[in-house]
Design a protein around this motif. Sequence first.
Motif, short mmCIF file in Angstrom:
data_model
loop_
_atom_site.label_atom_id
_atom_site.label_comp_id
_atom_site.label_asym_id
_atom_site.label_seq_id
_atom_site.Cartn_x
_atom_site.Cartn_y
_atom_site.Cartn_z
N ARG A 88 0.83 -1.21 0.00
CA ARG A 88 0.00 0.00 0.00
C ARG A 88 0.87 1.26 0.00
N GLN A 89 1.92 1.25 0.81
CA GLN A 89 2.81 2.41 0.85
C GLN A 89 3.50 2.61 -0.50
N TRP A 90 3.98 1.53 -1.07
CA TRP A 90 4.65 1.63 -2.37
C TRP A 90 3.70 2.17 -3.44
N TYR A 91 2.50 1.61 -3.51
CA TYR A 91 1.54 2.03 -4.54
C TYR A 91 1.01 3.44 -4.29
N ASP A 92 0.71 3.77 -3.02
CA ASP A 92 0.03 5.03 -2.71
C ASP A 92 0.96 6.23 -2.66
N THR A 93 2.17 6.06 -2.09
CA THR A 93 3.00 7.23 -1.84
C THR A 93 4.39 7.18 -2.48
N GLU A 94 4.83 6.02 -2.93
CA GLU A 94 6.19 5.93 -3.45
C GLU A 94 6.25 5.65 -4.95
N GLN A 95 5.11 5.80 -5.61
CA GLN A 95 5.02 5.75 -7.07
C GLN A 95 5.56 4.44 -7.66
N VAL A 96 5.37 3.34 -6.95
CA VAL A 96 5.75 2.03 -7.48
C VAL A 96 4.66 1.58 -8.47
#
Length: 401
Positions: A88-96
Motif C-alpha cells: 500500500r505504501q509503495w503504490y500510494d506514496t512511493e510511485q511504485v
Amino acid sequence: MRKNLIASLAFLLASSTAVLADGASDGKVKIGILNDQSGVYADFGGKSSVEAAKMAVEDFGGKVLGVPVEIVDADHQNKADIASNIARQWYDTEQVDAIMELTTSSVALAVQAVAKEKKKIDIVTGAATTDLTGKACSPYGFHWAYDTHALAVGTGGALVKQGGDSWFFLTADYAFGYSLEQQTSDFVKANGGKVVGSVRHPLSTQDFSSFLLQAQSSGAKVIGLANAGLDTSNAIKQAAEFGITQSGQHLAALLFTLAEVHGLGLDAAQGLTLTEGYYWNLDDKSREFGKKFFARTGRMPNMVHTGTYSAVLQYLKAIQKAGTDDTDAVAKQLHEMPVDDVFGRGGTVGPNGRMIHDMYLLQVKKPADSKEPWDYFNVLATIPGKEAYIDPAKSGCALVN
C-alpha cells in the motif's frame, strides 16, 4: 512579442505533459521486489532476486519510453500484514508501478488483493499456490515461474510411475503447503496411488522429529515434503538421522531448487527428484545467463531468480509496446505478448495471468558425477507447459475478459 512567447511556452508545456501522460505517467518506471530476505526463503529468492531484477533492467537498456527504470526492494518477513502494508505504501506514496517476486503464498495472495484494489500490476515468481490464477485471480495479477500443479505433475508424477504409489505428506501449515499437498494428492490418486496420511508443521520449525516419526510409522513408500526452503532442507537432514531413506522410504522434495541443494550438499541431497522451470546447465543459453548471474552474486540462479529476471524484462517490453505505463494497457500487452527469453522459451500467458512454459524433471547427482561447481542435476525429462499447468479455462478464475 511577450504574449506570443508566453503562449508558445504554454503550448510546449501542455504538449510535453500530454506526451508524458501517454508515456510514463510520473517520469519514471518503478518496480518493487518484495520477498523474504532474512528468513526461511532468503536463499530461495532473497537479495539474489533483486539482483536478477536489476540485470533485466540493465539488459533492457536502463530506460523505457525514454524514462529511467528504478528497482526498489523490501523484506516482507513472510508476514502477509507486513507485505500488505509495504504494498500500500509503495503504490500510494512511493510511485511504485508494479510489485514482483512475492515469495510465500499467503503474502502473494494478500499483495495481489491490494494490487487488484489499487489497479496495479503484480507478477508472482516466488509463490506457488494455484489460487493466484484460480479463485483469487486478478486482471492485473500474473503468475510466472511455477505453481503447485506443475510441481505435482513433475515430481509427484515421476515417483508414482516409479512405483511410489502410497504417500504420507509433511506439510507447511499455510496456503502454499495446503495447495501443494492437495495438488499432489489428486495426481497420486488419479494415477492409482493412495494417500495414507499427513501432518502439518509450522513455518520455520527447527525440530521435525515428531512429524518424521509419524511419517515413518505410516509405512508409506513416499514421504512428500510439501514445504520449501530451509524447512525442506532441515526435514531432509533430520530424516537421514532417523534412517528413513535407508529403511526404504523415499523422500519427495516437492519444492526444492538449486539453491537448497547447494545449501544441503550433494552428499545429503543425492538421488532426490525435483522439478524446476530452469536449470543453469541446461544448454548454452542458460549457461550464459548463469555465469552472468554468478559474477554478480557468487551463486548460480534457480527458477525464482531467473523467473524474476524474465518477469521484469517482459513487463518493460509490455510498457514499450503499449507506449504507456498505464496499468490496463500494460496488462493487456502482458496477456497478449509471447514470452521468449532465457526462462520463458515459447511461453504464453493465459487470460487468468498464468504464464505457461516448460518445466524440467531433475534428479540430484551423486557427488562423484558432478563435474564442476553447481553441476548438481541430471535432466530426466522436459514437461511441456500444456501438461504442467492447469488449462486456464478450467482454473476456476472468475475474470470476465
